[in-house]
Design an enzyme around this catalytic site. Structure first.
Site, short mmCIF file in Angstrom:
data_model
loop_
_atom_site.label_atom_id
_atom_site.label_comp_id
_atom_site.label_asym_id
_atom_site.label_seq_id
_atom_site.Cartn_x
_atom_site.Cartn_y
_atom_site.Cartn_z
N HIS A 17 -68.83 -133.70 3.40
CA HIS A 17 -67.48 -133.12 3.46
C HIS A 17 -67.46 -131.93 4.44
CE1 HIS A 17 -66.96 -134.51 -0.97
NE2 HIS A 17 -66.25 -135.32 -0.24
N LYS A 41 -58.59 -138.77 -13.27
CA LYS A 41 -60.05 -138.74 -13.34
C LYS A 41 -60.50 -137.52 -14.15
CE LYS A 41 -60.93 -140.36 -8.61
NZ LYS A 41 -61.57 -139.91 -7.36
N ARG A 90 -67.28 -143.46 5.94
CA ARG A 90 -68.74 -143.57 5.86
C ARG A 90 -69.23 -144.96 6.22
NH1 ARG A 90 -68.67 -141.05 0.06
NH2 ARG A 90 -66.64 -142.03 0.32
N SER A 128 -70.06 -137.55 -3.57
CA SER A 128 -70.11 -136.63 -4.72
C SER A 128 -70.70 -137.34 -5.93
CB SER A 128 -68.71 -136.13 -5.05
OG SER A 128 -68.16 -135.43 -3.97
P1 ADP Z 1 -61.54 -139.04 -2.74
O1 ADP Z 1 -61.68 -139.06 -4.22
O2 ADP Z 1 -60.15 -138.79 -2.25
O3 ADP Z 1 -62.22 -140.18 -2.00
P2 ADP Z 1 -63.75 -137.38 -1.95
O4 ADP Z 1 -63.91 -135.96 -2.31
O5 ADP Z 1 -64.74 -138.35 -2.52
O6 ADP Z 1 -62.28 -137.71 -2.35
O7 ADP Z 1 -63.74 -137.57 -0.38
C1 ADP Z 1 -62.80 -136.95 0.42
C2 ADP Z 1 -62.89 -137.50 1.84
O8 ADP Z 1 -64.16 -137.21 2.39
C3 ADP Z 1 -62.74 -139.00 1.97
O9 ADP Z 1 -62.04 -139.27 3.18
C4 ADP Z 1 -64.14 -139.51 2.09
O10 ADP Z 1 -64.21 -140.75 2.79
C5 ADP Z 1 -64.77 -138.39 2.88
N1 ADP Z 1 -66.21 -138.29 2.65
C6 ADP Z 1 -66.85 -138.24 1.49
N2 ADP Z 1 -68.19 -138.16 1.68
C7 ADP Z 1 -68.38 -138.18 3.02
C8 ADP Z 1 -69.53 -138.15 3.86
N3 ADP Z 1 -70.75 -138.13 3.35
N4 ADP Z 1 -69.34 -138.17 5.19
C9 ADP Z 1 -68.09 -138.24 5.69
N5 ADP Z 1 -66.97 -138.28 4.96
C10 ADP Z 1 -67.10 -138.26 3.65
#
Ligand code: ADP
Length: 163
Positions: A17, A41, A90, A128
């Site tokens: 992130h 969630k 990703r 996450s």
């Molecule tokens: P959501 O529940 O909306 O998917 P996340 O917090 O999991 O929220 O992710 C937010 C954004 O960050 C999403 O666009 C996700 O694809 C991106 N993201 C998550 N992990 C990574 C990573 N390792 N590298 C690049 N982008 C990521």
């Protein structure tokens, strides 16, 4: 003035992130990290904890703001006067859902467009969810999340162990 929103759950914020935040913030005038307060969630961290971790790790980035929001992303975008949504991609498995969301959001508010940043190779496996799984089995997460977040996740694991 180009203002963008990077929305997500950030439960917790990972190095993946943070990489997207840094790169996106270099391409727009202002980046708002929008932390979704989604009743659906059950997150590990409360909305306030997630916002405060993001504030701490983005402290040095002068054009980055961190705010929480609930409801529709397009409504938050309208309220913030932001026309760009940033999302990270990703793997191909992210693509289908992300495309659907981007098209839905554009339909709901034609002024909003989504821009995708490809994850850095270093973080393409990272989520996450994986961080929480490793932490709950007492694995080392220091290469997955920013320094200040490591201890916060460990505190949650200890609290859960004591229950
Ligand atoms: P959501 O529940 O909306 O998917 P996340 O917090 O999991 O929220 O992710 C937010 C954004 O960050 C999403 O666009 C996700 O694809 C991106 N993201 C998550 N992990 C990574 C990573 N390792 N590298 C690049 N982008 C990521």
């Amino acid at each position: 003035m180009i203002r963008a929103i990077y929305p997500g759950s950030f439960d917790p914020v990972t190095l993946g992130h943070l990489d997207i935040i840094k790169r996106a913030s270099q391409t727009v005038d202002e980046l708002i990290v929008g932390v979704l307060n989604n009743g659906g969630k059950t997150p590990l961290f409360s909305i306030d904890e997630r916002v405060s971790m993001l504030l701490e790790v983005t402290e040095g980035l002068s054009n980055v703001k961190v705010l929480s929001f609930s409801g529709l992303l397009v409504d938050f975008a309208r309220q913030m006067e932001a026309n760009i949504v940033v999302r990270g991609l990703r793997a191909i498995s992210d693509f289908e859902y992300e495309l659907q969301m981007a098209q839905t959001n554009h339909k709901l508010n034609p002024q909003v467009d989504t821009m995708f940043l490809a994850t850095s190779l270093d973080y393409s496996y990272l989520s996450s969810t994986i961080v929480k799984e490793v932490a709950f089995f007492h694995g080392d997460i220091s290469e997955f999340v920013p320094g200040p977040v490591v201890a916060k996740v460990q505190e949650k694991v200890l609290a859960a162990d004591e229950e």
